[in-house]
Design a protein around this motif. Structure first.
Motif, PDB file in Angstrom:
ATOM      1  N   ILE A  72    -113.373  43.711  32.819  1.00 30.15           N
ATOM      2  CA  ILE A  72    -113.782  44.748  32.170  1.00 30.15           C
ATOM      3  C   ILE A  72    -114.950  45.693  32.569  1.00 30.15           C
ATOM      4  O   ILE A  72    -116.133  44.960  33.097  1.00 30.15           O
ATOM      5  CB  ILE A  72    -114.309  44.123  30.684  1.00 30.15           C
ATOM      6  CG1 ILE A  72    -113.261  43.383  29.937  1.00 30.15           C
ATOM      7  CG2 ILE A  72    -114.945  45.218  29.547  1.00 30.15           C
ATOM      8  CD1 ILE A  72    -113.761  42.771  28.643  1.00 30.15           C
ATOM      9  N   PRO A  73    -114.944  46.719  32.457  1.00 28.02           N
ATOM     10  CA  PRO A  73    -116.142  47.774  32.950  1.00 28.02           C
ATOM     11  C   PRO A  73    -117.373  47.215  32.334  1.00 28.02           C
ATOM     12  O   PRO A  73    -117.558  46.816  31.419  1.00 28.02           O
ATOM     13  CB  PRO A  73    -115.787  49.041  32.554  1.00 28.02           C
ATOM     14  CG  PRO A  73    -114.225  49.064  32.468  1.00 28.02           C
ATOM     15  CD  PRO A  73    -114.052  47.706  31.776  1.00 28.02           C
ATOM     16  N   ASP A  74    -118.420  47.185  33.392  1.00 23.86           N
ATOM     17  CA  ASP A  74    -119.949  46.783  33.026  1.00 23.86           C
ATOM     18  C   ASP A  74    -120.329  47.480  31.681  1.00 23.86           C
ATOM     19  O   ASP A  74    -120.777  46.953  30.851  1.00 23.86           O
ATOM     20  CB  ASP A  74    -120.806  46.855  34.033  1.00 23.86           C
ATOM     21  CG  ASP A  74    -120.373  45.962  35.225  1.00 23.86           C
ATOM     22  OD1 ASP A  74    -119.368  45.130  35.001  1.00 23.86           O
ATOM     23  OD2 ASP A  74    -120.926  45.853  36.321  1.00 23.86           O
ATOM     24  N   ILE A  75    -120.078  48.690  31.846  1.00 25.84           N
ATOM     25  CA  ILE A  75    -120.847  49.634  30.718  1.00 25.84           C
ATOM     26  C   ILE A  75    -120.126  49.258  29.211  1.00 25.84           C
ATOM     27  O   ILE A  75    -120.820  49.484  28.431  1.00 25.84           O
ATOM     28  CB  ILE A  75    -120.596  50.997  31.006  1.00 25.84           C
ATOM     29  CG1 ILE A  75    -121.313  51.970  30.310  1.00 25.84           C
ATOM     30  CG2 ILE A  75    -119.024  51.496  31.055  1.00 25.84           C
ATOM     31  CD1 ILE A  75    -122.728  51.793  30.066  1.00 25.84           C
ATOM     32  N   LEU A  76    -118.822  48.970  29.208  1.00 26.58           N
ATOM     33  CA  LEU A  76    -118.229  48.359  28.076  1.00 26.58           C
ATOM     34  C   LEU A  76    -118.829  47.278  27.630  1.00 26.58           C
ATOM     35  O   LEU A  76    -118.941  47.027  26.410  1.00 26.58           O
ATOM     36  CB  LEU A  76    -116.868  48.235  28.312  1.00 26.58           C
ATOM     37  CG  LEU A  76    -115.907  47.821  26.911  1.00 26.58           C
ATOM     38  CD1 LEU A  76    -116.243  48.964  26.093  1.00 26.58           C
ATOM     39  CD2 LEU A  76    -114.354  47.856  27.416  1.00 26.58           C
ATOM     40  N   ILE A  77    -119.192  46.192  28.422  1.00 23.40           N
ATOM     41  CA  ILE A  77    -119.819  45.092  27.955  1.00 23.40           C
ATOM     42  C   ILE A  77    -121.210  45.284  27.398  1.00 23.40           C
ATOM     43  O   ILE A  77    -121.630  44.806  26.373  1.00 23.40           O
ATOM     44  CB  ILE A  77    -119.871  44.210  29.095  1.00 23.40           C
ATOM     45  CG1 ILE A  77    -118.645  43.726  29.787  1.00 23.40           C
ATOM     46  CG2 ILE A  77    -120.889  43.010  28.943  1.00 23.40           C
ATOM     47  CD1 ILE A  77    -118.577  42.743  30.961  1.00 23.40           C
ATOM     48  N   PHE A  79    -122.079  48.048  25.927  1.00 26.07           N
ATOM     49  CA  PHE A  79    -121.801  48.486  24.633  1.00 26.07           C
ATOM     50  C   PHE A  79    -121.421  47.491  23.556  1.00 26.07           C
ATOM     51  O   PHE A  79    -122.145  47.551  22.342  1.00 26.07           O
ATOM     52  CB  PHE A  79    -120.831  49.683  24.605  1.00 26.07           C
ATOM     53  CG  PHE A  79    -121.397  51.018  25.142  1.00 26.07           C
ATOM     54  CD1 PHE A  79    -122.550  51.254  25.132  1.00 26.07           C
ATOM     55  CD2 PHE A  79    -120.441  51.860  25.892  1.00 26.07           C
ATOM     56  CE1 PHE A  79    -123.018  52.645  25.893  1.00 26.07           C
ATOM     57  CE2 PHE A  79    -120.669  53.209  26.745  1.00 26.07           C
ATOM     58  CZ  PHE A  79    -122.125  53.438  26.335  1.00 26.07           C
ATOM     59  N   LEU A  80    -120.485  46.549  24.132  1.00 24.80           N
ATOM     60  CA  LEU A  80    -120.007  45.409  23.100  1.00 24.80           C
ATOM     61  C   LEU A  80    -121.483  44.843  22.715  1.00 24.80           C
ATOM     62  O   LEU A  80    -121.251  44.361  21.497  1.00 24.80           O
ATOM     63  CB  LEU A  80    -119.046  44.781  23.633  1.00 24.80           C
ATOM     64  CG  LEU A  80    -117.785  45.274  23.906  1.00 24.80           C
ATOM     65  CD1 LEU A  80    -116.825  44.526  24.763  1.00 24.80           C
ATOM     66  CD2 LEU A  80    -117.076  45.168  22.561  1.00 24.80           C
ATOM     67  N   SER A 113    -126.629  41.527  28.461  1.00 21.80           N
ATOM     68  CA  SER A 113    -125.335  42.402  28.962  1.00 21.80           C
ATOM     69  C   SER A 113    -125.271  42.326  30.452  1.00 21.80           C
ATOM     70  O   SER A 113    -124.228  41.606  30.978  1.00 21.80           O
ATOM     71  CB  SER A 113    -125.489  43.784  28.361  1.00 21.80           C
ATOM     72  OG  SER A 113    -126.497  44.702  29.119  1.00 21.80           O
TER      73      SER A 113
END
Length: 240
Positions: A72-77, A79-80, A113
């Motif tokens: 999973i892309p780091d930026i998505l983590i 945001f999650l 994150s």
């Protein structure tokens, strides 16, 4: 000459310059990076020990964790964790009746994150370092009556650190650069501070180059520090 003076004024400190904001942003970037790195090391060590354990559940959880992090892309983590964790904690706090509104702190969200991301990669680095130590040493320690905890701290850990340092040094440089991603959740670290300065002055080239230079300096000093640590731990018996 006039342009040089103008640029130095913009980068200076005080009311006319943005040096204060950039310096504050650089310090926050370092704080986030260090905090996330420590969290990542703790998670990585737990994940490495879980992968090397004989418990199938622990191995499954550790494998799933590292697989998800690397997929999973780091930026998505980020945001999650920032949005989803905030909603979950708000619901829990509201349910207890302690507060009606709750918002996770930007620094905490950034640390968690990036730390979780670092933990996934640290797991493999530390697992490889532990696996490289001959198993006979742990067996000999157990034969001498040492407990598992004593064996880890007295036998495994001192030998694991020199083996893991090169990989951990690379991960530090990664988390240092990835600290810039938290600007997307509105946390004013170095990149966002520079972006605000560039937007206010319309001198994008100057401030983006200044950001790059600061990161270059921090990365260079970090590389020197880790190189010194690798040198000092590689052959401790040769030091005078």
């Amino acid at each position: 000459m006039d342009s040089m003076v103008f640029w130095l004024t913009l980068l200076g400190f005080g009311d006319k310059g943005w040096g204060d904001e950039l310096l504050r942003g650089a310090w926050l970037s370092l704080e986030i990076s260090i905090s996330a790195y420590v969290v990542g090391l703790a998670l990585g060590l737990a994940g490495a020990l879980a992968k090397l354990s004989k418990r199938r559940t622990a191995v499954f959880v550790a494998v799933a964790y590292t697989t998800i992090i690397r997929s999973i892309p780091d930026i998505l983590i980020i945001f999650l964790i920032y949005y989803t964790a905030t909603d979950a904690l708000r619901s829990a706090v509201t349910f207890t009746g302690l507060a009606s509104e709750f918002q996770i702190n930007g620094f905490v969200a950034a640390t968690l994150s990036l730390g979780i991301v670092q933990g996934g990669y640290s797991t493999e680095v530390l697992r490889g370092a532990i696996a490289a130590i001959p198993r006979g040493q742990a067996e000999a320690a157990h034969a001498l009556g040492l407990t598992r905890r004593q064996t880890f701290f007295l036998v495994t850990l001192p030998q694991m650190i020199p083996l893991a340092l090169p990989g951990l040094g690379n991960l530090w440089l990664v988390v240092l650069k990835e600290s810039s991603l938290v600007s997307l959740i509105g946390f004013t670290e170095l990149v966002l501070a520079g972006k605000m300065a560039a937007g206010a002055t319309r001198d994008y080239f100057l401030f983006y180059c200044a950001i790059a230079f600061v990161f270059l300096v921090m990365s260079g000093l970090s590389a020197m520090l880790f190189h010194a640590l690798e040198t000092s731990t590689a052959n401790p018996g040769r030091r005078r």
